[in-house]
Design a protein around this motif. Structure first.
Motif, short mmCIF file in Angstrom:
data_model
loop_
_atom_site.label_atom_id
_atom_site.label_comp_id
_atom_site.label_asym_id
_atom_site.label_seq_id
_atom_site.Cartn_x
_atom_site.Cartn_y
_atom_site.Cartn_z
N THR A 33 0.83 -1.19 0.00
CA THR A 33 0.00 0.00 0.00
C THR A 33 0.87 1.26 0.00
O THR A 33 0.53 2.24 -0.65
CB THR A 33 -0.94 0.00 1.22
N SER A 34 1.98 1.21 0.71
CA SER A 34 2.86 2.38 0.77
C SER A 34 3.41 2.73 -0.61
O SER A 34 3.54 3.91 -0.95
CB SER A 34 4.00 2.14 1.75
N VAL A 35 3.71 1.74 -1.43
CA VAL A 35 4.22 1.98 -2.78
C VAL A 35 3.12 2.55 -3.66
O VAL A 35 3.34 3.50 -4.42
CB VAL A 35 4.81 0.69 -3.38
N ILE A 36 1.92 1.99 -3.56
CA ILE A 36 0.78 2.49 -4.33
C ILE A 36 0.52 3.95 -3.97
O ILE A 36 0.32 4.80 -4.84
CB ILE A 36 -0.47 1.63 -4.07
N CYS A 37 0.53 4.24 -2.68
CA CYS A 37 0.26 5.59 -2.20
C CYS A 37 1.36 6.56 -2.65
O CYS A 37 1.06 7.68 -3.11
CB CYS A 37 0.13 5.59 -0.69
N THR A 38 2.61 6.15 -2.55
CA THR A 38 3.72 7.00 -2.96
C THR A 38 3.67 7.27 -4.46
O THR A 38 3.86 8.42 -4.89
CB THR A 38 5.06 6.35 -2.59
N ASP A 39 3.39 6.25 -5.25
CA ASP A 39 3.29 6.45 -6.70
C ASP A 39 2.15 7.41 -7.05
O ASP A 39 2.31 8.28 -7.91
CB ASP A 39 3.07 5.11 -7.41
N THR A 47 3.97 17.51 -6.94
CA THR A 47 4.34 18.65 -7.77
C THR A 47 4.14 19.98 -7.04
O THR A 47 4.86 20.93 -7.28
CB THR A 47 3.47 18.67 -9.04
N TYR A 48 3.18 20.02 -6.16
CA TYR A 48 2.79 21.26 -5.49
C TYR A 48 3.40 21.43 -4.10
O TYR A 48 3.13 22.41 -3.43
CB TYR A 48 1.26 21.32 -5.38
N HIS A 49 4.21 20.45 -3.68
CA HIS A 49 4.79 20.48 -2.33
C HIS A 49 6.30 20.66 -2.37
O HIS A 49 6.97 20.12 -3.26
CB HIS A 49 4.47 19.19 -1.58
N PRO A 50 6.86 21.37 -1.39
CA PRO A 50 8.32 21.48 -1.30
C PRO A 50 8.93 20.13 -0.88
O PRO A 50 8.24 19.22 -0.42
CB PRO A 50 8.54 22.55 -0.23
N TRP A 51 10.23 20.05 -1.05
CA TRP A 51 10.97 18.81 -0.79
C TRP A 51 10.67 18.23 0.60
O TRP A 51 10.46 17.04 0.74
CB TRP A 51 12.47 19.08 -0.96
N VAL A 52 10.69 19.06 1.64
CA VAL A 52 10.49 18.58 3.01
C VAL A 52 9.13 17.90 3.15
O VAL A 52 9.03 16.82 3.76
CB VAL A 52 10.62 19.76 4.02
N ILE A 53 8.10 18.49 2.60
CA ILE A 53 6.76 17.91 2.68
C ILE A 53 6.71 16.60 1.90
O ILE A 53 6.11 15.61 2.35
CB ILE A 53 5.69 18.90 2.15
N ARG A 54 7.33 16.56 0.74
CA ARG A 54 7.34 15.33 -0.07
C ARG A 54 8.00 14.19 0.70
O ARG A 54 7.51 13.06 0.71
CB ARG A 54 8.06 15.56 -1.40
N LYS A 55 9.11 14.49 1.35
CA LYS A 55 9.82 13.44 2.11
C LYS A 55 9.02 13.01 3.33
O LYS A 55 8.93 11.82 3.64
CB LYS A 55 11.21 13.92 2.52
N ALA A 56 8.42 13.96 4.03
CA ALA A 56 7.60 13.61 5.20
C ALA A 56 6.39 12.76 4.78
O ALA A 56 6.03 11.80 5.47
CB ALA A 56 7.12 14.89 5.89
N ALA A 57 5.77 13.10 3.67
CA ALA A 57 4.63 12.33 3.18
C ALA A 57 5.07 10.90 2.84
O ALA A 57 4.39 9.93 3.20
CB ALA A 57 4.01 13.00 1.97
N THR A 58 6.21 10.77 2.19
CA THR A 58 6.70 9.45 1.82
C THR A 58 6.97 8.59 3.05
O THR A 58 6.66 7.40 3.07
CB THR A 58 7.98 9.58 0.96
N VAL A 59 7.53 9.19 4.09
CA VAL A 59 7.77 8.46 5.35
C VAL A 59 6.44 8.06 5.98
O VAL A 59 6.27 6.93 6.44
CB VAL A 59 8.61 9.32 6.32
N ALA A 60 5.46 8.97 5.96
CA ALA A 60 4.15 8.67 6.54
C ALA A 60 3.48 7.52 5.80
O ALA A 60 2.81 6.68 6.42
CB ALA A 60 3.26 9.91 6.51
#
Length: 113
Positions: A33-39, A47-60
Motif C-alpha cells: 500500500t505504501s508503494v501504491i500511495c507514494t506512486d 508537484t505542489y509540495h516542497p521537498w520537506v513535505i514530499r519526504k515527510a509524506a513518503t515516510v508517513a
C-alpha cells in the motif's frame, strides 16, 4: 476570498485519491500500500509540495498496512468486496474530477498558487 484556491486544492487531492484507489483496486494481493500511495502522490500532489513535505509524506506512507488489510479496514466486507466497490465508485470519482478539471481550465484557474 472566493474559495477557488481551496477548491483547487481539494480538486488536486481528489486526483491523488483517484490514483490511489485505482492502484488499490488493480494491485496484486501482495502489493504494498505504501508503494501504491507514494506512486499516486508522486503523480499528483508532489508537484505542489516542497521537498520537506514530499519526504515527510513518503515516510508517513510507510506506516500504511498491507493492501488486503487496508481493504478490510474499509469495512466493506472482504478484500474482494472492497475491490468490487472501488470498481463501482471510481467512475464517479473520475467524472467529478473531469468536470472540475474542465471548469478550472475554462476559467484559467489551474495555476492558482
Amino acid at each position: 476570498d472566493s474559495g477557488c484556491r481551496t477548491v483547487l486544492r481539494l480538486h488536486r487531492a481528489l486526483r491523488w485519491l483517484q490514483l490511489f484507489l485505482e492502484g488499490l483496486r488493480t494491485g496484486r494481493e501482495d502489493s504494498r500500500t505504501s508503494v501504491i500511495c507514494t506512486d499516486s502522490y508522486n503523480a499528483s500532489l508532489a508537484t505542489y509540495h516542497p521537498w520537506v513535505i514530499r519526504k515527510a509524506a513518503t515516510v508517513a506512507f510507510c506506516t500504511l498496512p498491507p493492501r488486503n488489510t487496508f481493504l478490510e479496514i474499509m469495512n466493506v466486507g472482504t478484500a474482494e468486496e472492497a475491490v468490487a466497490m472501488l470498481g463501482e465508485a471510481l467512475p464517479y470519482i473520475c467524472d467529478v474530477y473531469g468536470i472540475t478539471q474542465e471548469l478550472f481550465a475554462q476559467h484559467k484557474l489551474l495555476d492558482l498558487p
